[in-house]
Design a protein around this motif. Structure first.
Motif, PDB file in Angstrom:
ATOM      1  N   ARG A  44      48.727  44.635  51.566  1.00 52.85           N
ATOM      2  CA  ARG A  44      48.372  43.195  51.353  1.00 52.85           C
ATOM      3  C   ARG A  44      47.328  43.033  50.479  1.00 52.85           C
ATOM      4  N   LEU A  45      47.313  43.695  49.345  1.00 57.95           N
ATOM      5  CA  LEU A  45      46.516  43.369  48.317  1.00 57.95           C
ATOM      6  C   LEU A  45      47.296  42.489  47.270  1.00 57.95           C
ATOM      7  N   SER A  46      46.121  42.214  46.271  1.00 60.73           N
ATOM      8  CA  SER A  46      46.837  41.596  45.007  1.00 60.73           C
ATOM      9  C   SER A  46      47.145  42.624  43.996  1.00 60.73           C
ATOM     10  N   ARG A  47      48.408  42.192  43.334  1.00 62.55           N
ATOM     11  CA  ARG A  47      48.776  43.083  42.425  1.00 62.55           C
ATOM     12  C   ARG A  47      47.867  43.321  41.286  1.00 62.55           C
ATOM     13  N   ASN A  48      47.021  42.270  41.108  1.00 68.41           N
ATOM     14  CA  ASN A  48      45.962  42.282  39.852  1.00 68.41           C
ATOM     15  C   ASN A  48      44.958  43.533  40.343  1.00 68.41           C
ATOM     16  N   SER A  49      44.710  43.588  41.858  1.00 69.19           N
ATOM     17  CA  SER A  49      43.590  44.400  42.216  1.00 69.19           C
ATOM     18  C   SER A  49      44.392  45.806  41.795  1.00 69.19           C
ATOM     19  N   VAL A  50      45.644  46.000  42.172  1.00 69.73           N
ATOM     20  CA  VAL A  50      45.970  47.407  42.005  1.00 69.73           C
ATOM     21  C   VAL A  50      46.291  47.789  40.381  1.00 69.73           C
ATOM     22  N   ALA A  51      46.592  46.946  39.530  1.00 65.78           N
ATOM     23  CA  ALA A  51      46.398  47.108  38.190  1.00 65.78           C
ATOM     24  C   ALA A  51      44.916  47.392  37.715  1.00 65.78           C
ATOM     25  N   ARG A  52      44.270  46.852  38.265  1.00 62.59           N
ATOM     26  CA  ARG A  52      42.732  46.845  37.957  1.00 62.59           C
ATOM     27  C   ARG A  52      42.298  48.327  38.211  1.00 62.59           C
ATOM     28  N   TRP A  53      42.734  48.722  39.502  1.00 64.64           N
ATOM     29  CA  TRP A  53      42.384  49.983  40.028  1.00 64.64           C
ATOM     30  C   TRP A  53      42.878  50.936  39.022  1.00 64.64           C
ATOM     31  N   LYS A  54      44.268  50.935  38.837  1.00 65.72           N
ATOM     32  CA  LYS A  54      44.821  51.953  37.802  1.00 65.72           C
ATOM     33  C   LYS A  54      44.055  52.175  36.685  1.00 65.72           C
ATOM     34  N   LYS A  55      43.773  51.160  36.024  1.00 61.01           N
ATOM     35  CA  LYS A  55      43.267  51.209  34.643  1.00 61.01           C
ATOM     36  C   LYS A  55      41.910  51.863  34.945  1.00 61.01           C
TER      37      LYS A  55
END
Length: 95
Positions: free
Chosen positions: A80-91
């Motif tokens: 239950r996260l934001s897709r943007n948060s996941v993408a930012r964490w991966k970067k």
């Protein structure tokens, strides 16, 4: 610990199920989500505004994604996260 108090007062029958997690010295976000699922059943809509993750928790979530071969959308839905948060964490953490 707040979970011990909740179990003692409201759900004493679920104490044995949660014992493995409650004996840990440090609870990660994944452990807390698992405890919530065991104690309260299906999670209700949670306000994401008040959640915070430290570096260890983020790396553990990204490792979960890699182990289970999930894309960003699937991982975001699971935790239950934001897709943007996941993408930012991966970067930030996986260069």
């Amino acid at each position: 610990m707040i979970y011990s108090d909740i179990l003692d007062k409201q759900y004493p029958e679920k104490t044995s199920e949660c014992q493995r997690l409650l004996t840990k010295r440090h609870l990660s976000v994944i452990d807390i989500l698992e405890l919530n699922k065991i104690i309260f059943g299906k999670a209700e809509k949670v306000n994401q505004k008040y959640r915070s993750y430290n570096r260890y928790d983020i790396l553990q979530i990204l490792d979960y994604q890699k182990k289970n071969k999930l894309n960003n959308t699937q991982l975001a839905c699971h935790f239950r996260l934001s897709r943007n948060s996941v993408a930012r964490w991966k970067k930030m953490f996986i260069v």
